[in-house]
Motif scaffolding. Sequence first.
Motif, short mmCIF file in Angstrom:
data_model
loop_
_atom_site.label_atom_id
_atom_site.label_comp_id
_atom_site.label_asym_id
_atom_site.label_seq_id
_atom_site.Cartn_x
_atom_site.Cartn_y
_atom_site.Cartn_z
N ALA A 109 -8.09 -0.59 -11.31
CA ALA A 109 -8.16 -0.54 -9.95
C ALA A 109 -9.43 -1.52 -9.40
CB ALA A 109 -8.28 0.80 -9.47
N VAL A 110 -9.53 -1.52 -8.09
CA VAL A 110 -10.77 -2.28 -7.73
C VAL A 110 -11.23 -1.85 -6.40
CG1 VAL A 110 -11.73 -4.54 -6.70
CG2 VAL A 110 -10.09 -4.74 -8.59
N VAL A 111 -12.63 -1.47 -6.35
CA VAL A 111 -13.14 -0.72 -5.29
C VAL A 111 -13.81 -1.93 -4.40
CG1 VAL A 111 -15.12 0.57 -4.57
CG2 VAL A 111 -13.87 1.30 -6.60
N VAL A 127 -17.48 -5.53 -4.37
CA VAL A 127 -16.17 -5.65 -4.89
C VAL A 127 -16.30 -5.13 -6.47
CG1 VAL A 127 -13.89 -6.83 -5.38
CG2 VAL A 127 -15.19 -7.27 -2.85
N ARG A 128 -16.07 -3.94 -6.95
CA ARG A 128 -16.24 -3.73 -8.14
C ARG A 128 -14.89 -3.44 -8.89
NH1 ARG A 128 -21.64 -2.40 -7.78
NH2 ARG A 128 -22.36 -1.90 -5.70
N SER A 129 -14.93 -3.46 -10.27
CA SER A 129 -13.79 -3.05 -11.05
C SER A 129 -14.07 -1.62 -11.26
CB SER A 129 -13.79 -3.93 -12.50
OG SER A 129 -14.00 -5.20 -12.12
N SER A 130 -12.66 -0.99 -11.42
CA SER A 130 -12.69 0.55 -11.44
C SER A 130 -11.38 0.93 -12.43
CB SER A 130 -12.34 1.39 -10.10
OG SER A 130 -12.52 2.52 -10.59
N SER A 131 -11.80 0.95 -13.92
CA SER A 131 -10.71 1.08 -14.84
C SER A 131 -10.50 2.71 -14.98
CB SER A 131 -11.12 0.47 -16.17
OG SER A 131 -10.27 1.13 -17.18
N PRO A 132 -9.17 2.99 -15.21
CA PRO A 132 -9.03 4.35 -15.56
C PRO A 132 -9.67 4.94 -16.62
CG PRO A 132 -6.95 3.48 -14.71
CD PRO A 132 -7.92 2.34 -15.00
N LEU A 167 -7.56 10.14 -11.13
CA LEU A 167 -7.93 8.86 -11.63
C LEU A 167 -7.22 7.68 -12.15
CD1 LEU A 167 -11.07 9.74 -14.41
CD2 LEU A 167 -9.04 8.39 -15.15
N THR A 168 -6.22 8.22 -12.70
CA THR A 168 -5.18 7.36 -13.22
C THR A 168 -4.84 6.43 -12.08
OG1 THR A 168 -4.16 8.91 -14.58
CG2 THR A 168 -3.05 6.82 -14.01
N GLU A 169 -4.88 6.74 -10.71
CA GLU A 169 -4.50 5.82 -9.62
C GLU A 169 -5.85 4.94 -9.37
OE1 GLU A 169 -1.30 7.62 -6.57
OE2 GLU A 169 -3.32 8.48 -6.60
N VAL A 170 -6.99 5.34 -9.35
CA VAL A 170 -8.18 4.83 -8.67
C VAL A 170 -9.24 4.37 -9.76
CG1 VAL A 170 -7.95 5.67 -6.41
CG2 VAL A 170 -9.40 6.79 -8.07
N GLY A 171 -9.06 4.60 -10.82
CA GLY A 171 -9.95 4.36 -12.06
C GLY A 171 -11.47 5.27 -12.00
N GLY A 172 -11.97 5.15 -12.91
CA GLY A 172 -13.16 6.04 -13.04
C GLY A 172 -14.25 6.01 -11.96
N LYS A 173 -14.57 4.67 -11.76
CA LYS A 173 -15.68 4.28 -10.58
C LYS A 173 -14.88 4.84 -9.27
CE LYS A 173 -18.27 0.82 -11.27
NZ LYS A 173 -17.16 0.27 -12.41
N GLY A 174 -13.87 4.52 -8.92
CA GLY A 174 -13.14 4.84 -7.60
C GLY A 174 -13.24 6.19 -7.56
N TYR A 175 -12.71 7.04 -8.40
CA TYR A 175 -12.57 8.37 -8.48
C TYR A 175 -13.78 9.20 -8.26
CZ TYR A 175 -10.70 13.02 -9.64
OH TYR A 175 -10.10 14.40 -9.56
N SER A 176 -14.97 8.53 -8.76
CA SER A 176 -16.37 9.15 -8.60
C SER A 176 -16.65 8.91 -7.26
CB SER A 176 -17.30 8.36 -9.62
OG SER A 176 -18.61 9.00 -9.27
N LEU A 231 -8.34 -0.29 -4.14
CA LEU A 231 -7.00 -0.84 -4.28
C LEU A 231 -6.49 -0.24 -5.64
CD1 LEU A 231 -7.87 -4.57 -3.40
CD2 LEU A 231 -6.41 -2.88 -2.07
N THR A 232 -5.39 0.51 -5.80
CA THR A 232 -5.07 1.47 -6.93
C THR A 232 -4.49 0.68 -8.00
OG1 THR A 232 -2.75 1.79 -6.00
CG2 THR A 232 -4.59 3.10 -5.11
#
Length: 881
Positions: free
Chosen positions: A176-178, A114-119, A17-26, A43-44
Amino acid sequence: MDMTLIVSFPGTVQTTLTEVGGKGYSLVRMAEAGLPVPPGAVLTTEFFAPWFDEIQGSATWTALADATPDSWATLCNELKGLCPALPLTATQRQALEDVCKNLATLGDDVLFAVRSSSPEEDLASASFAGGYETRLGVHPADLDDAVRHCFASSLDERVLVYKKEHGFDSLSPRIAVVVQQQIDSEVAGVGFSLNPLTNDYDEAVIDANWGLGESVVAGLVSPDHFIVDKVGRQVVEKKLGAKQVSIWLGADGGTIERESHRSEEITLSDAQLGELTEMICRIEELYEKPTDIEWAYAGGQLHVLQARPITTYVPLPPEMLTKPGERRRLYADAALSKGMTMNAPISPMELDWEEDFIGSFLEKYFGIDLTPEKGLMFVAGNRMYMNCSNMMWLASPKKMSKTTALNDALMGEIMANIDEKRYRAATRPPWMRFGILWSVPRVLWLLLGFIWRTLWAILFPERAHQTYQRKVDLYEVEFTENLDYSLPLAEFRQTCVAPMLQMFGVTGGVIGAGLLAMASVHPVVGKKSSEMDALAEKLQFGFTGNVVVEMGIALFRLAKLLNPSDFEDLARLAERVENRQMSAQFLSAWDAFLSTYGWRGPLEMDLSSPRYADDPGLALRQMSFMTVDDEDFDPEAAHQRHVEQRRQAYQELMSRSGWLRRVLLRRVHLLIELFAGHRDTPKHQIVLFNYALRKRALIEGKRLVREGRLDAAEDVFDLTVRDLESANLDASLDLREIREKRTRFLKILKAQVAEFPQVIDSRGRILRPARRKEKPGELSGMPVSPGVVMGPVKLLRSPHEKPVNKGDILVAYITDPGWTPLFVNAAAIVLEVGGVLQHGAVVAREYGKPCVVGIDRVMTKLHDGQRVEVDGTAGVIRLLS
């Protein structure tokens, strides 16, 4: 290149989750589970590290680090303005090229979402909904610009404020950005695995609109609304929305809007609703908690675009749940209105004491256990509850509503409308059988004792009052001077219980006499005229001897002894008080205050809450809010006026009554004079009992800190007495681990429950009162203190949250006696939970403040600064702005 800059999904690279953020990790997690997630890459956080280095090296960042939140907006905008010119390193550039190359295999005309993804985003404790940015319909050539736009959103003032309010470090931005295949959907929307309006765990809620889901997510339209029973997979509600506008992919990328596109047509078929419900349930099972999702249909195929834990629902512990489809149990929150008046999770040690005390009483006299299934009352999930389903074998909901409404008008309304056939326990509780007959003599003996003491107070009021006051004084001496704090904690607790129970008997008769006298006023006066009724009404307040009213007055007197400049530095003022560096007059008054009220304080019914004697800053902060130079806000003067008005009304009534009514009225008024003000004394004594337990527990906590087994003495309140006894027998017992387990659910409650519901069932459904008929621009409730005033709203969820300024309308979910000092500056009080006998109403009447209670969801219907008129006579709030 360094692949830690990119994580593709579906893919084989393990990530965090630290690398890819909440949205990316999901998205990575759902793709791994085989769910229909459109392919993409993240993008981590490492990708953006060089940009944050640039930002944090700027003069604007230095200024932000030193600035207060009220100046963040300008500085944040300046920082965001730096983002378009941030240089791309060679590795960043290569990463963007690789993302485009990988997704280009989907087709020559592929577009990206393209979406933001914060840890810190989309977590179980914080959602950041609406804080971070998204770009839709992005051409590969425009990817750099879209990524910068999403990156800049991590510097937005809204994000920094949200992080500060939820305990995150505002000045440690990460993102991070998805980059994901854009789905050109015909219909899209959101889905919830529980009903966000009712909290029902067995209902899925789906909102839909034509085109992309952004119109639904952003709240731009009234979408089609569906509710599906997850157990039977039946559609229970289908509501056509206005669908004023829909958002679609543009032919050249980006998005376009269409107005009223197919707005008269329903967006989803029953088959699609079934498929969506199945998907929602699969994702809820994957996450092992309630979730909301974003979804889209394209070419008849369902795609899952996002999923996140729901962070604002009311959870129940496993022991309170029934299985889906089983008969539900109904619970009422006893901690709200049955003496504790607490809208906060209760500490494990306080619950341990409550369970031991209540459990021993119910077991001794009725043979009733304290389990959620079989009991009448029980403690669970860091709260105290009543099992209404079992109680319905003793009384109908309508009968229960009448007694409940005295302390909680809203709960009374809810009870009156409960479906008894649905919620009464299917079988008679075990304690309702022949065994309960053995309890009847014991209960009658208790009642006879109460009746005799009440009768004695009525017949010999002066003697009863003298005896009562002497025993109250002896009780306080016992608990403030004579306790042996060297006793083991369990033994110490048992030693304290006996005198407290004896005092219940003493105060019970006095309070019974006072309540009977108040109830007798109108019958004795008779219904002769409206003028006589008005005089009789004045006998219902202006009572002497109420410890809560007098506590607020004592604090006000202390505040008058200080200069306004003393309150400019509260920490320094508290230090001066503790070091006795104040005037002799103030110190004398302070010592007298602590000797009488030192064991009181906000949230005082929980052992874990500090008291005025523990932390002078608690009282000094409340005193700092008080207006001491305006007679209209002087609680002592207002209370004395009511006392005089009561006595004058009595004299006037005596002069207008015949000899028999005068005899009766003389006795009724004497009982009111002596006893009516003492309704809060039992709680005063319970809080003193609790404070003694608190002090003894802290001794244990300090010892465990010295032994290296706890980190702070206050951590002891996260344990039970049995935990401490076991620790004394086994030095290897890990108390930190036990504490972590006992506070796990408590932390969840603190993070996501703002107001505990009065009534909730065993599948999470929150019951509400029937909708009242209200005029436009008005809210109606129960009038409990007369008068009409206008002023700005001040919403408070805790007594520590913010000051109540002179003339504010104090609006709260519930208050306990520790809130009383905040009433001084308030022009009026509005409460969701409360009734005629609840402490907030009593104090409001004595201070001459209009008060209205029992307005459902008042905390969401009003907002800070909104001007309203409070009519405490009619029970109406009129919205002026």
